[in-house]
Design a protein around this motif. Sequence first.
Motif, PDB file in Angstrom:
ATOM      1  N   GLY A   1       0.790  -1.220   0.000  1.00 46.89           N
ATOM      2  CA  GLY A   1       0.000   0.000   0.000  1.00 46.89           C
ATOM      3  C   GLY A   1       0.824   1.273   0.000  1.00 46.89           C
ATOM      4  O   GLY A   1       0.267   2.362  -0.043  1.00 46.89           O
ATOM      5  N   PHE A   2       2.126   1.179   0.060  1.00 46.23           N
ATOM      6  CA  PHE A   2       2.948   2.387  -0.051  1.00 46.23           C
ATOM      7  C   PHE A   2       4.234   2.063  -0.809  1.00 46.23           C
ATOM      8  O   PHE A   2       4.658   0.918  -0.877  1.00 46.23           O
ATOM      9  CB  PHE A   2       3.263   2.996   1.300  1.00 46.23           C
ATOM     10  CG  PHE A   2       4.394   2.387   2.073  1.00 46.23           C
ATOM     11  CD1 PHE A   2       4.487   2.606   3.416  1.00 46.23           C
ATOM     12  CD2 PHE A   2       5.387   1.621   1.501  1.00 46.23           C
ATOM     13  CE1 PHE A   2       5.526   2.068   4.154  1.00 46.23           C
ATOM     14  CE2 PHE A   2       6.415   1.090   2.221  1.00 46.23           C
ATOM     15  CZ  PHE A   2       6.476   1.303   3.564  1.00 46.23           C
ATOM     16  N   ASN A   3       4.792   3.109  -1.353  1.00 45.40           N
ATOM     17  CA  ASN A   3       6.066   2.964  -2.052  1.00 45.40           C
ATOM     18  C   ASN A   3       6.801   4.292  -1.955  1.00 45.40           C
ATOM     19  O   ASN A   3       6.360   5.297  -2.488  1.00 45.40           O
ATOM     20  CB  ASN A   3       5.856   2.560  -3.510  1.00 45.40           C
ATOM     21  CG  ASN A   3       7.158   2.149  -4.158  1.00 45.40           C
ATOM     22  OD1 ASN A   3       8.161   1.975  -3.489  1.00 45.40           O
ATOM     23  ND2 ASN A   3       7.138   1.975  -5.458  1.00 45.40           N
ATOM     24  N   LEU A   4       7.891   4.277  -1.267  1.00 47.16           N
ATOM     25  CA  LEU A   4       8.717   5.463  -1.133  1.00 47.16           C
ATOM     26  C   LEU A   4       9.589   5.584  -2.377  1.00 47.16           C
ATOM     27  O   LEU A   4      10.285   4.648  -2.743  1.00 47.16           O
ATOM     28  CB  LEU A   4       9.586   5.351   0.121  1.00 47.16           C
ATOM     29  CG  LEU A   4      10.478   6.542   0.433  1.00 47.16           C
ATOM     30  CD1 LEU A   4       9.637   7.763   0.751  1.00 47.16           C
ATOM     31  CD2 LEU A   4      11.390   6.220   1.599  1.00 47.16           C
ATOM     32  N   SER A   5       9.537   6.732  -3.014  1.00 47.42           N
ATOM     33  CA  SER A   5      10.377   6.940  -4.197  1.00 47.42           C
ATOM     34  C   SER A   5      10.963   8.340  -4.149  1.00 47.42           C
ATOM     35  O   SER A   5      10.383   9.251  -3.569  1.00 47.42           O
ATOM     36  CB  SER A   5       9.571   6.741  -5.472  1.00 47.42           C
ATOM     37  OG  SER A   5       8.583   7.733  -5.581  1.00 47.42           O
TER      38      SER A   5
END
Length: 117
Positions: free
Chosen positions: A42-46
């Motif tokens: 549910g999340f993706n740090l980019s």
Amino acid sequence: MLTYLRYAILTIIALVLLTIALANRTVVTVQLLPDTLAGVTGFNLSVTLPLFIILGLAIGFGLLLGFVWEWVREHGYRSEAARARREAQALRADLQRVETIAPQTRKDDVLAVLEAR
């Protein structure tokens, strides 16, 4: 002479780093997780930065990790050196005490130490 050599080496290193930075100005996106795993969690740090900054941060992080690892690895050597330093200081103090107590007219140091005790 050695100072000029140090400045020459630092200048060469700066030129190499500048050349690498100019060659890698392309903006890239670095993601923490792959897209399929990001969909599950549910999340993706980019982060989107020029490539030379990402390379510099990676090299800096690696150096920092290596310095910390080496500092932890050498803990035993540092504690042993501190113990030896304390022991040498105690022996110096004991020797100074014996030298002040022992008569200076004696020729034999062993007898002077034995008489001081």
